[in-house]
Write a protein that holds these residues in place. Structure first.
Motif, short mmCIF file in Angstrom:
data_model
loop_
_atom_site.label_atom_id
_atom_site.label_comp_id
_atom_site.label_asym_id
_atom_site.label_seq_id
_atom_site.Cartn_x
_atom_site.Cartn_y
_atom_site.Cartn_z
N HIS A 95 9.24 -2.48 -4.06
CA HIS A 95 10.41 -2.10 -3.26
C HIS A 95 11.14 -3.39 -2.86
O HIS A 95 10.73 -4.10 -1.94
CB HIS A 95 9.97 -1.30 -2.03
CG HIS A 95 9.43 0.06 -2.38
ND1 HIS A 95 8.14 0.25 -2.85
CD2 HIS A 95 10.01 1.29 -2.36
CE1 HIS A 95 7.96 1.54 -3.08
NE2 HIS A 95 9.07 2.19 -2.80
N SER A 96 12.21 -3.67 -3.57
CA SER A 96 12.87 -4.97 -3.46
C SER A 96 13.46 -5.24 -2.08
O SER A 96 13.70 -6.40 -1.73
CB SER A 96 13.97 -5.08 -4.52
OG SER A 96 14.93 -4.05 -4.36
N PHE A 146 3.20 -11.22 6.09
CA PHE A 146 3.21 -12.03 4.88
C PHE A 146 4.57 -11.91 4.20
O PHE A 146 5.09 -10.80 4.04
CB PHE A 146 2.11 -11.57 3.92
CG PHE A 146 0.72 -11.82 4.44
CD1 PHE A 146 0.10 -13.04 4.26
CD2 PHE A 146 0.05 -10.82 5.13
CE1 PHE A 146 -1.18 -13.27 4.75
CE2 PHE A 146 -1.22 -11.04 5.63
CZ PHE A 146 -1.84 -12.27 5.44
N PRO A 147 5.14 -13.05 3.79
CA PRO A 147 6.43 -13.00 3.10
C PRO A 147 6.29 -12.48 1.67
O PRO A 147 5.20 -12.51 1.09
CB PRO A 147 6.88 -14.47 3.10
CG PRO A 147 5.60 -15.25 3.13
CD PRO A 147 4.65 -14.42 3.96
N ARG A 148 7.39 -12.03 1.11
CA ARG A 148 7.39 -11.45 -0.24
C ARG A 148 6.78 -12.41 -1.26
O ARG A 148 6.09 -11.96 -2.19
CB ARG A 148 8.81 -11.07 -0.65
CG ARG A 148 8.97 -10.70 -2.12
CD ARG A 148 10.28 -10.05 -2.42
NE ARG A 148 10.28 -8.65 -2.04
CZ ARG A 148 9.79 -7.66 -2.80
NH1 ARG A 148 9.27 -7.92 -3.98
NH2 ARG A 148 9.81 -6.42 -2.38
N ARG A 149 6.98 -13.70 -1.11
CA ARG A 149 6.48 -14.65 -2.10
C ARG A 149 4.96 -14.64 -2.22
O ARG A 149 4.41 -15.14 -3.20
CB ARG A 149 6.98 -16.07 -1.80
CG ARG A 149 6.35 -16.69 -0.55
CD ARG A 149 6.93 -18.08 -0.29
NE ARG A 149 6.31 -18.72 0.86
CZ ARG A 149 5.21 -19.47 0.81
NH1 ARG A 149 4.60 -19.68 -0.35
NH2 ARG A 149 4.70 -20.02 1.90
N LEU A 150 4.28 -14.06 -1.22
CA LEU A 150 2.82 -14.02 -1.24
C LEU A 150 2.27 -12.64 -1.60
O LEU A 150 1.05 -12.44 -1.60
CB LEU A 150 2.25 -14.46 0.12
CG LEU A 150 2.53 -15.92 0.51
CD1 LEU A 150 1.91 -16.24 1.86
CD2 LEU A 150 2.01 -16.88 -0.56
N PHE A 151 3.13 -11.69 -1.92
CA PHE A 151 2.64 -10.35 -2.27
C PHE A 151 1.71 -10.41 -3.48
O PHE A 151 0.69 -9.72 -3.52
CB PHE A 151 3.80 -9.40 -2.55
CG PHE A 151 4.60 -9.00 -1.34
CD1 PHE A 151 4.27 -9.43 -0.07
CD2 PHE A 151 5.70 -8.16 -1.48
CE1 PHE A 151 5.01 -9.07 1.04
CE2 PHE A 151 6.45 -7.78 -0.38
CZ PHE A 151 6.11 -8.24 0.89
#
Length: 200
Positions: A95-96, A146-151
């Motif tokens: 989910h962007s 947690f930020p998206r970059r760490l998903f």
């Protein structure tokens, strides 16, 4: 920016001696799980719960789902907290519009919607770095965003220690919540007894 509030609710309450902590009442006949979900919903952010399919929990979640709640089944409830976090990260990644994933443990009765909103506001100031709640005196606790970059990293964690390994590799910013909101959870009968005495 949209922070998804993810509630892992697939655990077996293994330290409660056969009692399901999430269905225990926390006042006015409200089960702990219902309170946690409503607290999250009151922020206006999207909310998702990982469920183990337990009948009592499902009833609580069905009642709550009338107000913008997504419920997903745990891939494997026996694999511990990390498995639920992987499920949440998998959902969030596709989910962007989701820029951050808040892991809000289901057994934290002192956390308020104001606390959660304080965290999302702090996260907005640095949305590339994890954000972790602390008690008023600075003791690290929960929730954590947690930020998206760490998903992608969250999708790889294993064991029953949650995302501790991610926070070691990617140190978090901290935000202090009132009193001991961020460090109070109800894992054992002794925890419940102590908390009930404190809140009256």
């Amino acid at each position: 920016m949209s922070v998804l509030i993810g509630i892992p609710a697939a655990g077996a309450s293994s330290r409660m001696g056969g009692i399901d902590k999430l269905t225990q009442e926390v006042g006015r006949g409200i089960p702990l799980l219902a309170r946690t979900v409503k607290t999250a919903q009151d922020t206006g952010q999207p909310v998702i719960v990982v469920s183990n399919g337990d009948i009592q929990r499902e009833k609580i979640l069905t009642d709550a789902s009338q107000n913008k709640l997504t419920i997903i089944p745990a891939t494997d409830p026996t694999l511990g907290l990390s498995a639920s976090i992987r499920d949440l990260a998998n959902w969030a990644e596709v989910h962007s519009e989701i820029t951050g994933l808040m892991i809000f443990l289901a057994d934290m009765p002192d956390i308020t919607a104001v606390d959660l909103n304080s965290m999302t506001a702090a996260f907005a100031l640095d949305p590339e770095t994890p954000l972790r709640a602390t008690s008023a005196d600075g003791e690290p606790g929960h929730p954590v965003i947690f930020p998206r970059r760490l998903f992608a990293d969250l999708k790889q964690i294993t064991g029953d220690t949650g995302a501790k390994s991610i926070l070691v590799k990617h140190p978090a910013n901290y935000v202090a919540l009132p009193n001991i909101h961020a460090t109070t959870d109800l894992d054992t009968p002794k925890d419940w007894e102590k908390w009930r005495k404190r809140v009256g």
